[in-house]
Each structure stands twice: as structure tokens, then as C-alpha cells.
Scaffold this motif. Structure first.
Motif, PDB file in Angstrom:
ATOM      1  N   LEU A  87       0.828  -1.204   0.000  1.00  0.00           N
ATOM      2  CA  LEU A  87       0.000   0.000   0.000  1.00  0.00           C
ATOM      3  C   LEU A  87       0.862   1.253   0.000  1.00  0.00           C
ATOM      4  O   LEU A  87       0.600   2.209  -0.743  1.00  0.00           O
ATOM      5  CB  LEU A  87      -0.947   0.000   1.200  1.00  0.00           C
ATOM      6  CG  LEU A  87      -1.820   1.257   1.382  1.00  0.00           C
ATOM      7  CD1 LEU A  87      -2.660   1.500   0.137  1.00  0.00           C
ATOM      8  CD2 LEU A  87      -2.698   1.136   2.618  1.00  0.00           C
ATOM      9  N   LEU A  88       1.910   1.260   0.833  1.00  0.00           N
ATOM     10  CA  LEU A  88       2.817   2.409   0.863  1.00  0.00           C
ATOM     11  C   LEU A  88       3.506   2.582  -0.485  1.00  0.00           C
ATOM     12  O   LEU A  88       3.695   3.704  -0.962  1.00  0.00           O
ATOM     13  CB  LEU A  88       3.849   2.228   1.983  1.00  0.00           C
ATOM     14  CG  LEU A  88       4.851   3.369   2.166  1.00  0.00           C
ATOM     15  CD1 LEU A  88       4.133   4.668   2.508  1.00  0.00           C
ATOM     16  CD2 LEU A  88       5.865   3.022   3.248  1.00  0.00           C
ATOM     17  N   GLN A  89       3.855   1.484  -1.126  1.00  0.00           N
ATOM     18  CA  GLN A  89       4.495   1.561  -2.444  1.00  0.00           C
ATOM     19  C   GLN A  89       3.531   2.149  -3.482  1.00  0.00           C
ATOM     20  O   GLN A  89       3.934   2.964  -4.326  1.00  0.00           O
ATOM     21  CB  GLN A  89       4.970   0.177  -2.867  1.00  0.00           C
ATOM     22  CG  GLN A  89       6.110  -0.370  -2.020  1.00  0.00           C
ATOM     23  CD  GLN A  89       6.505  -1.779  -2.426  1.00  0.00           C
ATOM     24  OE1 GLN A  89       5.853  -2.403  -3.257  1.00  0.00           O
ATOM     25  NE2 GLN A  89       7.580  -2.284  -1.829  1.00  0.00           N
ATOM     26  N   ARG A  90       2.251   1.737  -3.425  1.00  0.00           N
ATOM     27  CA  ARG A  90       1.280   2.283  -4.386  1.00  0.00           C
ATOM     28  C   ARG A  90       1.065   3.783  -4.158  1.00  0.00           C
ATOM     29  O   ARG A  90       0.974   4.568  -5.122  1.00  0.00           O
ATOM     30  CB  ARG A  90      -0.057   1.542  -4.269  1.00  0.00           C
ATOM     31  CG  ARG A  90       0.007   0.086  -4.703  1.00  0.00           C
ATOM     32  CD  ARG A  90      -1.388  -0.464  -4.997  1.00  0.00           C
ATOM     33  NE  ARG A  90      -2.302  -0.348  -3.869  1.00  0.00           N
ATOM     34  CZ  ARG A  90      -2.426  -1.255  -2.901  1.00  0.00           C
ATOM     35  NH1 ARG A  90      -1.640  -2.343  -2.912  1.00  0.00           N
ATOM     36  NH2 ARG A  90      -3.304  -1.100  -1.933  1.00  0.00           N
ATOM     37  N   VAL A  91       0.965   4.185  -2.907  1.00  0.00           N
ATOM     38  CA  VAL A  91       0.794   5.608  -2.606  1.00  0.00           C
ATOM     39  C   VAL A  91       1.983   6.412  -3.120  1.00  0.00           C
ATOM     40  O   VAL A  91       1.829   7.475  -3.743  1.00  0.00           O
ATOM     41  CB  VAL A  91       0.604   5.808  -1.094  1.00  0.00           C
ATOM     42  CG1 VAL A  91       0.661   7.295  -0.739  1.00  0.00           C
ATOM     43  CG2 VAL A  91      -0.721   5.218  -0.627  1.00  0.00           C
ATOM     44  N   ALA A  92       3.207   5.915  -2.856  1.00  0.00           N
ATOM     45  CA  ALA A  92       4.411   6.614  -3.322  1.00  0.00           C
ATOM     46  C   ALA A  92       4.438   6.714  -4.838  1.00  0.00           C
ATOM     47  O   ALA A  92       4.819   7.743  -5.414  1.00  0.00           O
ATOM     48  CB  ALA A  92       5.657   5.893  -2.803  1.00  0.00           C
ATOM     49  N   GLN A  93       4.001   5.643  -5.499  1.00  0.00           N
ATOM     50  CA  GLN A  93       3.997   5.639  -6.967  1.00  0.00           C
ATOM     51  C   GLN A  93       3.029   6.681  -7.526  1.00  0.00           C
ATOM     52  O   GLN A  93       3.370   7.441  -8.438  1.00  0.00           O
ATOM     53  CB  GLN A  93       3.629   4.249  -7.474  1.00  0.00           C
ATOM     54  CG  GLN A  93       3.559   4.138  -8.994  1.00  0.00           C
ATOM     55  CD  GLN A  93       3.117   2.755  -9.448  1.00  0.00           C
ATOM     56  OE1 GLN A  93       2.897   1.861  -8.631  1.00  0.00           O
ATOM     57  NE2 GLN A  93       2.970   2.575 -10.761  1.00  0.00           N
ATOM     58  N   HIS A  94       1.833   6.747  -6.990  1.00  0.00           N
ATOM     59  CA  HIS A  94       0.842   7.676  -7.520  1.00  0.00           C
ATOM     60  C   HIS A  94       1.105   9.112  -7.089  1.00  0.00           C
ATOM     61  O   HIS A  94       0.622  10.054  -7.745  1.00  0.00           O
ATOM     62  CB  HIS A  94      -0.557   7.243  -7.084  1.00  0.00           C
ATOM     63  CG  HIS A  94      -1.047   6.007  -7.787  1.00  0.00           C
ATOM     64  ND1 HIS A  94      -1.383   5.977  -9.113  1.00  0.00           N
ATOM     65  CD2 HIS A  94      -1.232   4.736  -7.327  1.00  0.00           C
ATOM     66  CE1 HIS A  94      -1.763   4.755  -9.460  1.00  0.00           C
ATOM     67  NE2 HIS A  94      -1.685   3.987  -8.391  1.00  0.00           N
TER      68      HIS A  94
END
Length: 542
Positions: A48-55
Motif C-alpha cells: 500500500l505504501l508503495q502504491r501511494v508513493a507511486q501515484h
């Protein structure tokens, strides 16, 4: 204490002019849950943290605020200092300070460190003045020399009919006593300087901690050098003790001796290995294991073959004392050896394949438990990261002897940790892995893995002191390890409530507490009080 990741997500989202609903839809969660995250009321990590950072188009390390987590830990310690612990701090004051005024938070942290160093230095001088017999002897010498000089000077001044020979004799006496007084004064100053440097031993360790956290315990130049050295060694034969021994001899003129007395130190040398630079002999105790021999041979080869790389690493590090530079040189040399023995990509692949089973990795690489644990905490290569682990080592007395910090987890720098931690429980079941899910007062949860280790004895009467090694990772990564088998990671009722140490722990109800609460917020709980209150009177029984 959790870092203010939510505030950072909110600020970045607003800077990109994204609504909460839009970001929640992109990362696959509800807007209400994102609202809780942005207000720092819910943890975020993993995919989830990776997806947030990506977007949000931001580096995950910058978003997670690893350096700010270290700053939070420093403030936690500063605010728990007895000098200020009684002030009415708000529960979220430290977190908000780091989030909104990071420079002010850093200033407070540095001031607390400077204050601690000043107190330590003052204590060192006070101890010298109170109890050092050598200091007392020097002061008596100074007083005697001053008395002798004064007596000779008074005779020269008060006796006018001295002949030239007698006058010269008293002048010579004054000269001798003055020289003696000067020598004693130099020795006295040297004693104070030595005592002060010795008592500041914790500061170099903190400098090494800061260096490791700043580099995220990953040194790419050493990894590159290790890959080159590994290729050189494997070009000459298999990577093992035999090949390393032969290369040390042919390339650097080093002789390797197993067993017998250590070179130039006699038969009572307590260490398992020693390198004598003059004779260029690397000596191993006969009881040294294969893992120890292989690792130290690789370490010596690396320090001799890549000395310029290690020197550049030391030069780029901000270290303030010779002790800190010596500790850093040892740490970098050990890191280089670990990168040679355990090539990064191959080791990470093997670790993932066996789900971080340390015993399996020991068999694959002919290594010790501590060596594998050391290497696991360095798997931080961007884009090719392993599980982020913290590392801690303790002796049977509970004293912490080595640690590699994990941002977000408050590992004590010295002294003793929480007595409920697995690192101490491992001493009750030697050579057996102890797995533990713990929960801190701020709600953060970690997987602790601990096991005792000890070296082989070299003689019947030798007493070997075991040590306990502990790895720690956020519970978000626990399911990637073999050690999560049989554990219900969602059932928080089975968590062990812990703190960093009694002095810093805010759990007032803990039955294992050994020190009164000194954390900010509320009055200190009295755990050492009489059964009968101080104002008790006989008539109160009515």
C-alpha cells in the motif's frame, strides 16, 4: 513512536491538487481509510505504501521519512530526560514538532546530545577529583614542589649575606623543582584528557549509528568492490578457506597459521584470531570454526586489496574523533567482508527462496548465525531490497554490545532493553530460535527473532560467555519469513506488550517494570513506595 507519514501524504497530495477520493481510488482503498492514514491514526506500509508513493510520484524512503523516524526516537529520549519529564507535554507533541518544524526538532535533539556529553564530561572530572588515587598523588607532588620553591625563594629574599655558592645552590634547587612541577602538571592534564576521552565512549557509537542510518545500512561502493574481489578470488578457485589462504600468500605475502600460540602475544591471548602486521601472519585459534576462518580471511583480503575504497568511505563520513574513525574502519571492513562472502543478488535470491530461514542460509554459505544476521540487515539496495531488519546483540548480563538500528523501532544505544524482549528470553532456551510478536505503546508491532550463540572453547578450563542475537522487522513483513508459520499475525491479543526500556517505556501497568515512568505526560507512577502511606495515623483505621 510512529513517524508522521500521514501528514507527508496529505501535504504531497494537496501539492498535486488531488482529492482524497481520487487518491483513494487510485490506490484501491476507501476515502475514509485514507483520511485516517493522513491524520496518522492508521499505520501504512508494504504494498500500500508503495502504491501511494507511486501515484504521488515521490520516493518511498522520502515518503516514509526514515531519517525523521530517527529524529522522533531522539526526541523520545530527550523528552524522557529527568530534567524535563515533569513538563506537561501533549501526547502528539513530538510527532507534530517533527512534522511541522523539523529544523527545531533537530535543534532540540542536538542540544540534548550536547547536554548529555557535557554531563558525562563533568562526571568524569568529578570522579577524578573524588576518587582517583593517582590524582591525589599528583596534587601532593605539586604541593611539595611549590613548597620547596617557596622556601628557596624566601631564603634568597630574606638572607642577604649568602655567598655566591650558596645562592647558586638555592637557584639550582628552584630550577629543579620548577621543572618537576611542570612535568607533574603535564601528567595531570594528560590524565584529565584521557579520562574525558574514555568517558565519552558512547558518543563515537552514536556517530556510527548516525552514519549507518544516513546510508540506510547500505554502502554501494563497498558492494561494488566486494563483487570485483569475489570475481578475483573465484578466478583462482572456489570461494573457500583454501583459495583465500593461497591468495593471501601469493598476492600479499601473508602466512596463515592455525592453532598454537598467537604471534607476538604469548599463549594466553584470548581472541580467536589476530593479524600481526610486522610478520604478516594471520593466526587462528585451533578451536575457531570454519565460518570464522572464512569470514576473517575474506576480511583481511578485502582490507589489503581494497584499502583505498575503505579509506574513501572513512573520508566521506563525518566522524569527530579517532575512536569513531577506528570503529567506523572496523565496521566498513566487516561490511566489505560480508559483501564478499554473501554476494548481494545471490544472497537475496537465496534468502527469498528459503523465506529467510537463517539455518538454511547458514548451510548454503558455511556461515555463522551472527554473520547471516549481519548480512540480512544490509539488504537495502534501491529496487532490490530485502526485508528491512534491525539487529541487536546482548551478553548474559543483559548489556547491549552491538546494534544496527531500524528506523521506527527505538533500539537502546547501550545499557539494557526491555526485559520482555526475545533477546533475553533466548538465554532460557539455548540454540533454539525464539519468535515473538510485540506491540509497543504507540501501537506499532514487530516480529522479534532471537537465538543464543557461543564460540568453541579452546581448553577445558575456559569459560565461554554466550551471547544472544536478535533480528527485528515490522510485522507487515512477517509473512515473508518462515518464522510466521503458526502465528496469527492478525490476532493482536497474542502480542507481547513491550517498551524500548523501562526508562523510556510509558506502560505504567507493566508488572515487569524496574524503573519509574519518566516519559512525558502525567505524573510519574510510583513503583517503589511503602505499603503504609506517609500520612498514616493510628486513628485512620476507624
Amino acid at each position: 513512536m510512529r513517524a508522521p507519514i500521514g501528514f507527508r501524504i496529505s501535504n504531497r497530495r494537496k501539492a498535486l491538487k488531488l482529492s482524497q477520493a481520487a487518491l483513494a481510488r487510485l490506490v484501491g482503498i476507501s476515502p475514509s481509510y485514507l483520511n485516517l492514514i493522513e491524520n496518522n491514526k492508521r499505520d501504512i506500509g508494504g504494498s500500500l505504501l508503495q502504491r501511494v508513493a507511486q501515484h504521488l510520484d515521490i520516493d518511498i524512503n522520502q515518503l516514509a521519512g526514515l531519517l525523521e523516524q530517527k529524529l522522533l526516537q531522539d526526541l523520545e529520549e530527550a523528552f524522557a530526560d529527568p530534567t524535563v519529564q515533569a513538563l506537561p507535554f501533549q501526547p502528539d507533541e513530538r510527532r507534530d514538532l517533527v512534522a511541522q518544524y523539523p529544523a527545531s526538532a533537530a535543534a532540540l535533539s542536538r542540544l540534548h546530545r550536547a547536554y548529555g556529553a557535557a554531563v558525562t564530561s563533568a562526571d568524569a572530572y568529578a570522579d577524578r577529583l573524588r576518587s582517583d588515587p593517582l590524582l591525589s598523588q599528583m596534587l601532593h607532588q605539586i604541593l611539595s614542589s611549590i613548597t620547596a620553591v617557596r622556601s628557596s625563594a624566601e631564603i634568597l629574599q630574606d638572607v642577604p649575606d649568602l655567598d655566591d655558592a650558596e645562592r647558586q645552590r638555592f637557584l639550582a634547587a628552584i630550577g629543579r623543582e620548577t621543572l618537576a612541577l611542570s612535568d607533574v602538571a603535564r601528567n595531570l592534564i594528560g590524565q584529565f584528557d584521557t579520562a574525558s576521552q574514555t568517558r565519552r565512549g558512547v558518543s563515537p557509537a552514536r556517530e556510527i549509528d548516525d552514519l549507518i542510518i544516513e546510508r540506510e545500512n547500505y554502502f554501494p561502493t563497498l558492494e561494488d568492490a566486494a563483487a570485483v574481489l569475489r570475481d578475483e578470488i573465484e578466478a583462482a578457485g572456489p570461494f573457500n578457506v583454501v583459495t583465500l589462504t593461497a591468495l593471501l600468500g601469493t598476492r600479499f605475502g601473508v602466512s596463515v597459521v592455525f592453532g598454537g600460540a598467537a604471534a607476538n602475544v604469548g599463549s594466553d591471548f584470548p581472541g580467536q584470531y589476530r593479524f600481526d602486521t610486522e610478520s604478516r601472519v594471520l593466526w587462528f585459534q585451533g578451536a575457531a570454526t570454519l565460518a570464522t576462518r572464512q569470514f576473517q580471511l575474506a576480511r583481511l583480503y578485502g582490507e589489503l586489496a581494497a584499502g583505498d575504497v575503505l579509506a574513501e568511505g572513512l573520508q566521506s563520513a563525518a566522524l569527530s574523533s579517532p575512536v569513531a574513525r577506528r570503529l567506523a574502519a572496523r565496521a566498513l571492513g566487516t561490511y566489505l567482508a560480508g559483501a564478499m562472502v554473501f554476494p548481494y543478488s545471490r544472497f537475496l535470491s537465496d534468502a527469498e527462496a528459503v523465506r529467510y530461514d537463517i539455518d538454511r542460509l547458514r548451510q548454503i554459505y558455511h556461515a555463522s548465525f551472527e554473520q547471516i544476521a549481519h548480512r540480512l540487515v544490509t539488504l537495502r539496495r534501491p529496487g532490490e531490497q530485502g526485508i528491512p531488519f534491525g539487529f541487536l546483540r546482548s551478553d548474559p548480563a543483559g548489556r547491549l554490545t552491538k546494534h544496527f538500528p531500524l528506523p521506527g523501532l527505538l533500539l537502546p544505544n547501550s545499557g539494557h532493553a526491555c526485559p520482555l524482549w526475545a533477546i533475553y528470553g533466548a538465554f532460557r532456551t539455548p540454540d533454539t530460535m525464539v519468535c515473538q510478536i510485540v506491540r509497543f505503546a504507540d501501537g506499532s508491532r514487530y516480529l522479534f527473532l532471537a537465538q543464543t550463540v557461543q564460540r568453541r572453547t579452546a581448553a577445558f578450563r575456559e569459560t565461554v560467555v554466550p551471547t544472544s542475537i536478535m533480528l527485528a522487522c515490522n510485522v507487515l513483513h512477517a509473512d515473508r519469513t518462515i518464522y510466521s508459520a503458526g502465528l496469527d499475525l492478525q490476532d493482536q491479543s497474542a502480542d507481547v506488550p513491550v517498551g524500548p526500556s523501562c526508562r523510556l517505556c510509558t506502560r505504567r501497568e507493566c508488572p515487569s517494570r524496574q524503573e519509574e515512568v519518566m516519559a512525558p505526560g502525567g505524573a510519574a507512577a510510583e513503583i517503589r513506595s511503602p505499603l503504609v502511606p506517609a500520612g498514616f495515623a493510628l486513628g485512620d483505621l476507624d
